[in-house]
Design a protein around this motif. Structure first.
Motif, short mmCIF file in Angstrom:
data_model
loop_
_atom_site.label_atom_id
_atom_site.label_comp_id
_atom_site.label_asym_id
_atom_site.label_seq_id
_atom_site.Cartn_x
_atom_site.Cartn_y
_atom_site.Cartn_z
N ASP A 196 21.21 -17.74 -4.46
CA ASP A 196 21.83 -18.38 -5.63
C ASP A 196 21.78 -17.51 -6.88
OD1 ASP A 196 19.19 -18.51 -6.39
OD2 ASP A 196 19.10 -20.70 -6.55
N GLY A 197 21.24 -16.29 -6.77
CA GLY A 197 21.21 -15.36 -7.90
C GLY A 197 19.92 -15.36 -8.68
N THR A 198 19.07 -16.36 -8.48
CA THR A 198 17.77 -16.34 -9.16
C THR A 198 16.89 -15.27 -8.54
OG1 THR A 198 16.87 -18.03 -7.69
CG2 THR A 198 17.91 -18.78 -9.75
N HIS A 199 15.89 -14.84 -9.28
CA HIS A 199 15.02 -13.80 -8.74
C HIS A 199 13.61 -13.91 -9.28
CE1 HIS A 199 16.09 -11.77 -12.56
NE2 HIS A 199 14.96 -11.11 -12.40
N SER A 200 12.69 -13.27 -8.59
CA SER A 200 11.30 -13.19 -9.01
C SER A 200 10.81 -11.77 -8.77
CB SER A 200 10.43 -14.19 -8.23
OG SER A 200 10.55 -13.96 -6.84
N ILE A 201 9.81 -11.37 -9.54
CA ILE A 201 9.23 -10.04 -9.38
C ILE A 201 8.12 -10.11 -8.33
CG2 ILE A 201 8.04 -8.15 -10.54
CD1 ILE A 201 10.98 -8.63 -11.38
N VAL A 202 8.22 -9.29 -7.30
CA VAL A 202 7.28 -9.37 -6.18
C VAL A 202 6.41 -8.11 -6.04
CG1 VAL A 202 8.57 -11.07 -4.85
CG2 VAL A 202 9.17 -8.64 -4.63
N LEU A 203 6.77 -7.02 -6.70
CA LEU A 203 5.94 -5.82 -6.74
C LEU A 203 6.06 -5.21 -8.13
CD1 LEU A 203 6.85 -3.97 -3.38
CD2 LEU A 203 4.73 -5.21 -3.86
N GLY A 204 4.98 -4.51 -8.55
CA GLY A 204 5.01 -3.90 -9.87
C GLY A 204 4.20 -2.62 -9.93
N ALA A 205 3.98 -2.16 -11.15
CA ALA A 205 3.25 -0.90 -11.34
C ALA A 205 1.83 -0.98 -10.78
CB ALA A 205 3.22 -0.55 -12.82
N ARG A 206 1.24 -2.17 -10.83
CA ARG A 206 -0.13 -2.31 -10.31
C ARG A 206 -0.21 -2.02 -8.81
NH1 ARG A 206 2.24 -7.12 -10.79
NH2 ARG A 206 2.19 -8.58 -9.02
N ASP A 207 0.93 -2.15 -8.12
CA ASP A 207 0.97 -1.86 -6.69
C ASP A 207 1.21 -0.38 -6.40
OD1 ASP A 207 0.82 -4.66 -5.68
OD2 ASP A 207 2.72 -4.85 -6.77
N ARG A 210 0.84 -1.20 0.00
CA ARG A 210 0.00 0.00 0.00
C ARG A 210 0.87 1.24 0.00
NH1 ARG A 210 -1.33 2.40 5.12
NH2 ARG A 210 -0.13 1.46 6.83
N ILE A 211 0.39 2.27 -0.65
CA ILE A 211 1.08 3.56 -0.64
C ILE A 211 0.71 4.29 0.65
CG2 ILE A 211 1.29 5.80 -1.78
CD1 ILE A 211 0.73 4.38 -4.43
N VAL A 212 1.72 4.67 1.41
CA VAL A 212 1.46 5.33 2.69
C VAL A 212 1.68 6.84 2.62
CG1 VAL A 212 2.00 3.27 4.03
CG2 VAL A 212 3.83 4.87 3.49
N GLN A 213 2.32 7.32 1.55
CA GLN A 213 2.54 8.76 1.43
C GLN A 213 2.75 9.13 -0.04
OE1 GLN A 213 2.57 10.50 4.45
NE2 GLN A 213 2.37 12.38 3.27
#
Length: 324
Positions: free
Chosen positions: A274-285, A42-45
């Motif tokens: 190990d260097g792998t990654h996933s996207i956990v937040l985006g523009a929709r958030d 959530r955007i708090v400010q």
């Protein structure tokens, strides 16, 4: 320089670099399932874009407040838990308006860290020898420069460890070290891994588990530079790749798991040891060119400067949740 003109220069510079380097529109996700995810975003400010209040970096206060570097406004401000915003300091404007600031063409406040006594250290890039450098702000005091940095560089990431400040330069592609009490800035590390590839190189910086960790925005990499017992830099190791536009980052817990801001793609990535990654937040958030990340307990704080979107610079929070 008017903030709108400054932002236009930044947008033009990033657009040109994107064409040169070929940043993809989104990061490549990890093939392995992520070990954790972020929820309750959530955007708090929200902040004033027209006033240059574009949050570039963040430091956490013990009482739950957060300190922010408003880049184009040249300000350090505190956001309290009840949402009030108080400007702690405004840095002096360069006489030439900062038009010679490398890569960007406008003066900006970048890195920000807090020591155990409440003193804030910050970086200021102006393209002038008189103002570019490391600055200090003691509680209730006025900002003062404690170390000069090269005027032809762009100081960006900042970390404090054992009485020493470590500074990335995104244009010169190097890490410098400065005594927290003030003094000369000495070269600590450089090399092709830190160099830019069209726009900005070495960017975010953290000290963790006996090493200096640095992101390279142009190359989309996360580097680990061992901190030897004699204080010198060991050889840089690439710990993660395919993180286009990576800016600041923060560690989750005591291990090597990281949350990282991917500026141009409006995303936050969770990077595994190990260097792998996933996207956990985006523009929709609500992310608008995220620039910095901080972690307190199971809470992640993300600043969005809206450099490219030019919409709604903000501060967002989310919770770290384990999978399964």
């Amino acid at each position: 320089m008017p903030e709108k003109f400054a932002r236009n220069l930044f947008v033009a510079a990033v657009a040109a670099a994107s064409l040169t380097v070929g940043w993809p529109g989104s990061a490549t996700a990890a093939t392995a399932p992520p070990s954790a995810h972020l929820s309750d975003a959530r955007i708090v400010q929200h902040f004033d874009l027209a006033g240059g209040r574009m949050p570039e970096n963040i430091a956490l206060e013990p009482d739950g407040s957060v300190d922010l570097a408003f880049s184009a406004a040249r300000q350090i401000a505190r956001v309290t838990r009840d949402g009030s915003v108080r400007v702690l300091a405004t840095l002096p404007a360069p006489a030439d308006g900062g038009t010679h600031t490398p890569a960007l063409g406008f003066p900006l406040v970048t890195g920000l860290v807090r020591d155990a006594h409440g003193t804030l250290y910050l970086l200021y890039a102006t393209g002038t020898a008189e103002l570019t450098g490391v600055w200090r702000l003691t509680p209730g005091g006025a900002p003062e420069r404690i170390a000069a940095l090269p005027a032809d560089g762009l100081p960006n990431g900042l970390a404090l460890d054992s009485g020493l400040l470590y500074v990335t330069d995104s244009v010169r592609g190097e890490v410098r070290r400065v005594p927290a009490g003030g003094g000369d800035a000495t070269l600590w590390a450089d090399g092709p891994e830190l160099a830019p590839a069209g726009f900005l190189g070495a960017n975010g910086l953290k000290i963790h588990n006996g090493a200096v960790w640095v992101s390279n925005m142009d190359r989309g990499t996360l580097l680990r530079i061992p901190l030897r017992r004699n204080g010198t830099a060991g050889p840089a190791e690439t710990r993660a790749e395919q993180l286009p536009g990576i800016d600041d980052f923060a560690f989750v817990g005591r291990g090597d798991r990281i949350v990282a801001a991917l500026d141009q793609s409006n995303q936050v990535a969770l990077v595994e040891p190990d260097g792998t990654h996933s996207i956990v937040l985006g523009a929709r958030d609500g992310l608008q060119n995220p620039t910095a990340v901080a972690v307190r307990g199971d809470t992640v704080y993300v600043t969005s400067a809206a450099y490219l979107t030019e919409q709604d610079p903000n501060l967002l929070t989310a919770r770290i949740r384990p999978r399964g």
